[in-house]
Write a protein that holds these residues in place. Structure first.
Motif, PDB file in Angstrom:
ATOM      1  N   ALA A  21       0.838  -1.207   0.000  1.00  0.00           N
ATOM      2  CA  ALA A  21       0.000   0.000   0.000  1.00  0.00           C
ATOM      3  C   ALA A  21       0.871   1.255   0.000  1.00  0.00           C
ATOM      4  N   LEU A  22       1.951   1.240   0.772  1.00  0.00           N
ATOM      5  CA  LEU A  22       2.851   2.396   0.818  1.00  0.00           C
ATOM      6  C   LEU A  22       3.584   2.591  -0.505  1.00  0.00           C
ATOM      7  N   LEU A  23       3.776   1.500  -1.248  1.00  0.00           N
ATOM      8  CA  LEU A  23       4.433   1.582  -2.555  1.00  0.00           C
ATOM      9  C   LEU A  23       3.455   1.896  -3.682  1.00  0.00           C
ATOM     10  N   GLY A  24       2.177   1.942  -3.352  1.00  0.00           N
ATOM     11  CA  GLY A  24       1.178   2.196  -4.380  1.00  0.00           C
ATOM     12  C   GLY A  24       0.865   0.976  -5.223  1.00  0.00           C
ATOM     13  N   LEU A  25       1.195  -0.205  -4.717  1.00  0.00           N
ATOM     14  CA  LEU A  25       0.925  -1.448  -5.440  1.00  0.00           C
ATOM     15  C   LEU A  25      -0.405  -2.033  -4.973  1.00  0.00           C
ATOM     16  N   SER A  26      -0.980  -2.888  -5.792  1.00  0.00           N
ATOM     17  CA  SER A  26      -2.228  -3.539  -5.402  1.00  0.00           C
ATOM     18  C   SER A  26      -1.956  -4.512  -4.264  1.00  0.00           C
ATOM     19  N   VAL A  27      -2.889  -4.626  -3.351  1.00  0.00           N
ATOM     20  CA  VAL A  27      -2.775  -5.518  -2.201  1.00  0.00           C
ATOM     21  C   VAL A  27      -3.651  -6.737  -2.452  1.00  0.00           C
ATOM     22  N   SER A  28      -3.013  -7.909  -2.524  1.00  0.00           N
ATOM     23  CA  SER A  28      -3.749  -9.125  -2.858  1.00  0.00           C
ATOM     24  C   SER A  28      -4.250  -9.863  -1.627  1.00  0.00           C
ATOM     25  N   GLU A  29      -3.534  -9.768  -0.521  1.00  0.00           N
ATOM     26  CA  GLU A  29      -3.975 -10.439   0.698  1.00  0.00           C
ATOM     27  C   GLU A  29      -3.507  -9.651   1.911  1.00  0.00           C
ATOM     28  N   ARG A  30      -4.212  -9.844   3.016  1.00  0.00           N
ATOM     29  CA  ARG A  30      -3.906  -9.079   4.219  1.00  0.00           C
ATOM     30  C   ARG A  30      -3.660 -10.031   5.387  1.00  0.00           C
ATOM     31  N   ASP A  31      -2.655  -9.705   6.186  1.00  0.00           N
ATOM     32  CA  ASP A  31      -2.335 -10.458   7.390  1.00  0.00           C
ATOM     33  C   ASP A  31      -2.422  -9.519   8.583  1.00  0.00           C
ATOM     34  N   TRP A  32      -2.837 -10.088   9.705  1.00  0.00           N
ATOM     35  CA  TRP A  32      -3.065  -9.286  10.908  1.00  0.00           C
ATOM     36  C   TRP A  32      -2.301  -9.866  12.087  1.00  0.00           C
ATOM     37  N   VAL A  33      -1.908  -8.980  13.002  1.00  0.00           N
ATOM     38  CA  VAL A  33      -1.323  -9.380  14.281  1.00  0.00           C
ATOM     39  C   VAL A  33      -2.240  -8.870  15.385  1.00  0.00           C
ATOM     40  N   VAL A  34      -2.484  -9.735  16.344  1.00  0.00           N
ATOM     41  CA  VAL A  34      -3.322  -9.356  17.486  1.00  0.00           C
ATOM     42  C   VAL A  34      -2.456  -9.373  18.745  1.00  0.00           C
ATOM     43  N   VAL A  35      -2.494  -8.279  19.496  1.00  0.00           N
ATOM     44  CA  VAL A  35      -1.665  -8.103  20.687  1.00  0.00           C
ATOM     45  C   VAL A  35      -2.550  -8.090  21.926  1.00  0.00           C
TER      46      VAL A  35
END
Length: 427
Positions: A21-35
């Motif tokens: 996202a910061l590079l302006g590229l398409s995002v194909s999948e998302r990963d999350w961290v839970v704290v």
């Protein structure tokens, strides 16, 4: 994130989704961290546990992965040799510190705030692939990942930091890279071949740190082997091979074609130096090497079969106009061009031959009429069917003999007529 589902603890988007996202590229999948939570609380909230080595959960609606923040400690060689620790006391910063590259160690909170303890945003701006910490050397897969990111981001101007490349060399020298399992090597290589405009950078990065000689010694051995400059202005066989995989990528070819382009000239490394720059019989010498690579890396069976055919036959395809009708018929048969269910495989082999022809300095956009020539010849030969022969009264083995005879006759007429107008490029 699904607002209807209450997530226990603080949740952050991490890794590739933030980076792209910061590079302006398409995002194909998302990963999350839970704290700040526990596995029991995640399951009570409706998440499904899937992690074997550490707590990972699937969101019941989106199926996206949510991992508990964790730390890790090296316990044995290889990338399986880790002990993981995950509980509600592990912080987000601790989780980010265990990641491979700074550009992959950025998190984004629900309000859009970026958490970047490792300087990933600066390295994104500077277009640098840099390791997070010296713990980088503990996981050999990171050598493959850096090479893959180098290939994927090469069009944007990214390069590997000198100190990171030095750590990669250390991992090779220490033998850590030798613990890579074949399936992971092939998976990372496949991702580089398929998701890079210039997959050659993957192999060049591995060569720069010495890993190519350990992982794919058959490809590494091609560097420094000269070819005839009239056919190959780039001269070096290793460079030619890299140009071939890039040509296959430019053609948006499927993975099997890109793999064929990678291994088709392995036999040139076995040419006696006294015969250089000629490489007579390299296609025959290369077949056992292709088989050895396929066996060692546990390459899919289809890839092994087609790469062996392409290695053995690519010179015949290049000089197809020189072949007499009976030889042309038999070549079509070996390529699968005379069997309807195998026409897709036939097309893949032709694409790989085209990549070979265009993987040469100054020939990147050259015409390759052999493809149309062979397609037309195959269609013509296939139009003559066994049922036509049977209808004329032939039986048993005579059917196959008569079918071949008729097809060769049709190919002879083709070569003398319409086929004569389709050009040919030497190789």
């Amino acid at each position: 994130m699904n607002a209807a589902l209450q997530i226990p603890g603080a949740c952050y988007l991490v890794g590739g989704a933030v980076r792209d996202a910061l590079l302006g590229l398409s995002v194909s999948e998302r990963d999350w961290v839970v704290v700040g939570t526990t596995p029991e609380a995640m399951q009570a909230a409706g998440f499904r546990a899937v992690g074997q080595d550490f707590p990972v959960f699937l969101h019941p609606q989106t199926q996206e992965e949510y991992a508990l923040a964790r730390t890790e400690r090296k316990s044995a060689p290889g990338y399986h040799g880790f002990v993981f620790h995950a509980d509600d006391n592990v912080t987000l910063e601790q989780d980010l510190q265990r990641r491979d590259l700074t550009i992959n160690a950025i998190a984004r909170a629900a309000d859009g705030t970026l958490i970047d303890p490792c300087g990933g945003q600066k390295d994104l701006a500077d277009k640098v692939l840099r390791h997070v910490s010296d713990a980088f050397i503990e996981d050999p897969v990171r050598v493959l990942r850096v090479a893959r990111f180098a290939a994927r981001l090469a069009p944007l101007g990214f390069s590997v930091a000198a100190e990171t490349l030095a750590l990669m060399r250390h991992m090779v020298a220490s033998g850590e890279v030798d613990h890579l399992v074949p399936e992971r090597v092939f998976r990372e290589m496949s991702r580089a071949l398929m998701h890079s405009a210039r997959p050659s950078v993957f192999f060049e990065t591995l060569r720069a740190c010495g890993a190519l000689a350990r992982i794919l010694p058959e490809v590494d051995a091609l560097y420094g082997v000269p070819q005839r400059a009239d056919y190959h202005p780039e001269v070096d066989t290793g460079i030619h091979t890299m140009m071939c995989v890039d040509a296959a990528a430019r053609a948006d070819a499927p993975l099997v074609v890109r793999y064929m382009a990678l291994v088709h000239d392995l036999g040139k490394a076995l040419t006696p130096p006294g015969e250089w720059p000629s490489h007579r019989m390299h296609e025959t010498r290369g077949v056992p090497l292709v088989a050895a690579v396929g066996e060692r890396l546990r390459v899919p069976t289809l890839f092994r079969a087609l790469s062996a055919i392409h290695t053995r036959e690519h010179l015949n395809v290049h000089r197809v106009r020189e072949l007499k009708p009976s030889t042309l018929h038999d070549l079509l048969e070996r390529l699968g061009g005379l069997r309807g269910p195998q026409r897709e495989r036939f097309e893949w082999i032709l694409l790989a031959c085209e990549a070979d022809a265009r993987g040469r300095l100054g020939f990147e956009t050259c015409a390759y009429p052999q493809t149309d020539y062979l397609r037309t010849a195959a269609t013509l030969a296939q139009s003559i069917q066994a049922r036509d022969v049977v209808a004329d009264g032939y039986q048993g083995a005579a059917v196959g003999e008569q079918l071949r005879r008729r097809r060769i006759k049709a190919l002879a007429a083709f070569k003398a007529g319409a086929g004569a107008s389709i050009g040919n490029e030497g190789q």
